[in-house]
Design an enzyme around this catalytic site. Sequence first.
Site, PDB file in Angstrom:
ATOM      1  N   GLU A 174       0.841  -1.201   0.000  1.00  0.00           N
ATOM      2  CA  GLU A 174       0.000   0.000   0.000  1.00  0.00           C
ATOM      3  C   GLU A 174       0.875   1.250   0.000  1.00  0.00           C
ATOM      4  O   GLU A 174       0.726   2.140   0.849  1.00  0.00           O
ATOM      5  CB  GLU A 174      -0.995  -0.020   1.169  1.00  0.00           C
ATOM      6  CG  GLU A 174      -1.932  -1.205   1.091  1.00  0.00           C
ATOM      7  CD  GLU A 174      -3.185  -1.126   1.967  1.00  0.00           C
ATOM      8  OE1 GLU A 174      -3.269  -0.242   2.824  1.00  0.00           O
ATOM      9  OE2 GLU A 174      -4.081  -1.976   1.774  1.00  0.00           O
ATOM     10  N   GLU A 298      -4.846  -8.637  -0.686  1.00  0.00           N
ATOM     11  CA  GLU A 298      -5.675  -8.376   0.499  1.00  0.00           C
ATOM     12  C   GLU A 298      -7.121  -8.238   0.046  1.00  0.00           C
ATOM     13  O   GLU A 298      -7.441  -7.383  -0.793  1.00  0.00           O
ATOM     14  CB  GLU A 298      -5.230  -7.104   1.229  1.00  0.00           C
ATOM     15  CG  GLU A 298      -3.925  -7.287   1.962  1.00  0.00           C
ATOM     16  CD  GLU A 298      -3.522  -6.092   2.825  1.00  0.00           C
ATOM     17  OE1 GLU A 298      -4.412  -5.373   3.318  1.00  0.00           O
ATOM     18  OE2 GLU A 298      -2.304  -5.892   2.992  1.00  0.00           O
TER      19      GLU A 298
END
Length: 491
Positions: A174, A298
């Site tokens: 991220e 994810e």
Amino acid sequence: MNAKMYINARDIKSRINPEIYGHFSEHLGRCIYNGIYVGEDSTIPNTKGIRNDIVDAFKNIKMPVLRWPGGCFADEYHWKDGIGEKSQRKKMINTHWGGVTEDNSFGTHEFFDLCELIGCEPYLAGNLGSGSVKELSEWIEYITFGGVSPMAELRRKNGREKPWKLKYLGIGNESWGCGGNMTPEFYSELYRQYQTYCRNYDGNQLYKVACGPNADDYNWTKVIMEKIKPWHANAISLHYYTVPSGNWEDKGNATGFTDDEYYKTLEKTRYMDTLIKRHSDIMNVYDPENKIKLIVDEWGTWYNVEEGTNPGFLFQQNTMRDAMVASINLNIFNAHSNRVAMANLAQAVNVLQSLILTEGERMVLTPTYHIFDLYKNHQGAKLCYSSIDDIRQDGYDLPVISQSVSVNDKNEMTLTLSNCSLTESVSVDTDICGFDFSSAKARILTGKADAHNTFDKPDAVKISDFSEVTKTDRGIRFTLPPCSAAEIILS
Ligand code: AHR
């Protein structure tokens, strides 16, 4: 309700990479500590500190790959703090997740022990946010180099003579958010630099994963694909969480939800299909030969934490609604398995949409766990053409049935289907072309939307035999009860 389903076993779409059934374990809440890892001195039966019952459960679903150490934690993790004599290991603050002390007693050696016990591929998330090129490069040397070098010597000093094999390596997590708040332009340049020094030693072949988009950030994908080429990366990642209310301040509760919340959750989870399609469209322009894969490393539901638990620990219950979410997503990943090479549910134990919940020595398998059990026969099989009537749930943009069909090396045809209606059974009549079979065995998971397993009632939701399947002239017929997911194996 009635639905017609068509299957053509001669029309093979792609191979379902086993890693699509992958998982994720972060140093977050009770996923690692007081979850998977209890320490060698624990009274809970363990091997090198790793809970035996959890390993057995992971083996049962043929867990193919496990991602570690984060998540956001990965970009603050310094691997050298987690090796060597445990009492000497540095203690740090886990700033992302509750500000608790991280004593680094679970580090590289312990993670590779865990993967060896499970028999799965390790997937490391490397620190690009607050680490250095040297630090990541040395981690790879420490793990995979068998000759004479400073890092290989250090590994030997710490008790591991032989190098490990490492395939999957993520570089930054991220990076558009907790991993450094970078622009895609800046990240791509940094990624290219970092990946250069992640070497292939002794025949080990790294499969490098660049940080891809957050949900519908299509510009991120575009820039990354412009700047990162197949010789820099094997895949880019995608993260998308299902938040029932769509509001991160009040996401909705894991249990005690209304029917409307149930259907909205499934509607939101179906968005995964749109995301994969649109990101793939962009990838197709820059990589028409499909060399760079998409890894959904994810995904899963994210609710308000359970009352009375540490808000930084992300502990939530898991119901039949989560089972339906899992079933819909796994069918979506199968359908896109020409581009999607891996997916990792967040997270394996005690965090978000878990497979397993623990409390002291007790553990329960969640409805989501049972979906991975029902779907495991797809791993490594060939996806074949299937279609089913598109019956929509009244008032929602939601197909009632989700399905996939594959044929594996043992010449078994596996059908997985879910019926998300809370009120209607669906009678499915199939036409199967190109596949002969004489036997059918089937299993099913079903229950009320809110049904879940607790430490006192660990088997409230469990798989049972599904004896409803009958052979017809052209295929099979069966009836899926409301809120159910089934696996049918024909051979
Ligand atoms: O899975 C929990 C967190 O969600 C991960 O650490 C992060 O990558 C994501 O935002």
